[in-house]
Write an enzyme that holds these catalytic residues in place. Structure first.
Site, mmCIF file in Angstrom:
data_model
loop_
_atom_site.group_PDB
_atom_site.id
_atom_site.type_symbol
_atom_site.label_atom_id
_atom_site.label_comp_id
_atom_site.label_asym_id
_atom_site.label_seq_id
_atom_site.Cartn_x
_atom_site.Cartn_y
_atom_site.Cartn_z
ATOM 1 N N LEU A 39 3.437 2.384 -5.062
ATOM 2 C CA LEU A 39 2.739 0.997 -5.317
ATOM 3 C C LEU A 39 1.611 0.880 -5.355
ATOM 4 C CD1 LEU A 39 4.307 -1.315 -2.670
ATOM 5 C CD2 LEU A 39 5.117 -0.969 -4.918
ATOM 6 N N GLY B 16 0.560 -1.184 -0.140
ATOM 7 C CA GLY B 16 0.568 0.157 -0.129
ATOM 8 C C GLY B 16 0.360 1.439 0.366
ATOM 9 N N GLN B 17 2.436 1.326 0.304
ATOM 10 C CA GLN B 17 2.794 1.765 -0.010
ATOM 11 C C GLN B 17 2.744 3.095 -1.147
ATOM 12 O OE1 GLN B 17 4.135 -0.587 0.361
ATOM 13 N NE2 GLN B 17 5.712 -0.808 1.471
ATOM 14 N N ARG B 18 2.496 4.324 -0.904
ATOM 15 C CA ARG B 18 2.059 5.407 -2.347
ATOM 16 C C ARG B 18 2.662 5.461 -3.477
ATOM 17 N NH1 ARG B 18 -0.220 10.784 -1.538
ATOM 18 N NH2 ARG B 18 0.238 10.443 0.348
#
Ligand code: G3D
Ligand code: MG
Length: 207
Positions: free
Chosen positions: A73, A69-71
């Protein structure tokens, strides 16, 4: 026969469901999945790509995609939308500062055409932490009451204690089974009704 019909027929045979776990990084997606599959929740590292997990709930097999969920990704989430039956949106209820960010991402997600028929479960996770936001606060911050495009429900939970996880997943299974396997809408009336899984937690009525 259309491609969609073939996919639905094959799914019905195997009683499979495709579930996408999404949310901001650090929300607890991977920990929830470890917890419900009996894994050790003390050793979870950030998801850099995706994990696939198969979970059997009663009569059904859930193929779960847990996507980082990292920005950086998030633009790749769309690669996983095809044939998704349910989206489980996980929220870190102790992170009030990023709730707005999450609300924007969720809104964008719900406008995706390929997710149009998907059921939405929101897990208000980390309820074990003192000061975490309540179900109502998370519901309001995400603007869930305004959602008319998807069948949705919000369930408070803790991946650490396990509270709420069965209730949420059982609701997802019940909803998707009702749509794909009970209604007969998937392929006319070819499929005999199959029983729902014995519920560990409550199978709730839809919101
Ligand atoms: P993600 O997959 O959504 O990115 P992770 O999130 O599952 O990797 O979890 C991120 C951190 O939150 C982990 O802590 C994990 O232990 C913690 N966590 C997840 N769910 C809960 C919960 O319900 N309660 C509490 N208290 N913590 C939770 P670390 O310290 O490893 O970063
Ligand atoms: Mg993860």
């Amino acid at each position: 026969m259309g491609l969609l019909t073939i996919i639905r027929k094959n799914k019905a045979k195997a009683r499979e469901m495709r579930v996408l776990f999404l949310g901001l990084d650090n929300a607890g997606k991977t920990t929830i999945l470890k917890r419900v599959s009996g894994g050790d929740v003390t050793t979870v590292s950030p998801t850099l790509g995706f994990n696939i997990q198969t979970l059997v709930r009663g009569e059904y097999t859930l193929n779960i995609w847990d996507v980082g969920g990292q920005r950086t990704l998030r633009p790749y989430w769309r690669n996983y939308f095809e044939s998704t039956d349910a989206v489980v949106w996980v929220v870190d209820s102790s992170d009030a500062l990023r709730l707005g960010d999450g609300a924007d991402e969720l809104r964008a997600l719900l406008s995706e055409e390929r997710l149009a028929g998907a059921t939405l479960l929101v897990f208000a996770n980390k309820q074990d932490l003192a000061g975490s936001l309540s179900l109502e606060q998370v519901r309001d911050a995400l603007g869930l009451d305004a959602i008319e495009s998807h069948k949705w429900r919000i369930v408070p939970c803790s991946a650490i204690s396990g509270a709420g996880l069965d209730e949420g997943l059982d609701w997802v299974v019940g909803e998707v089974a009702g749509r794909l396997y009970w209604s007969g809408r998937a392929t006319g009336t070819e499929f005999a009704k199959v029983p729902l899984p014995a519920a560990g937690g409550a199978v709730a009525t839809a919101s």
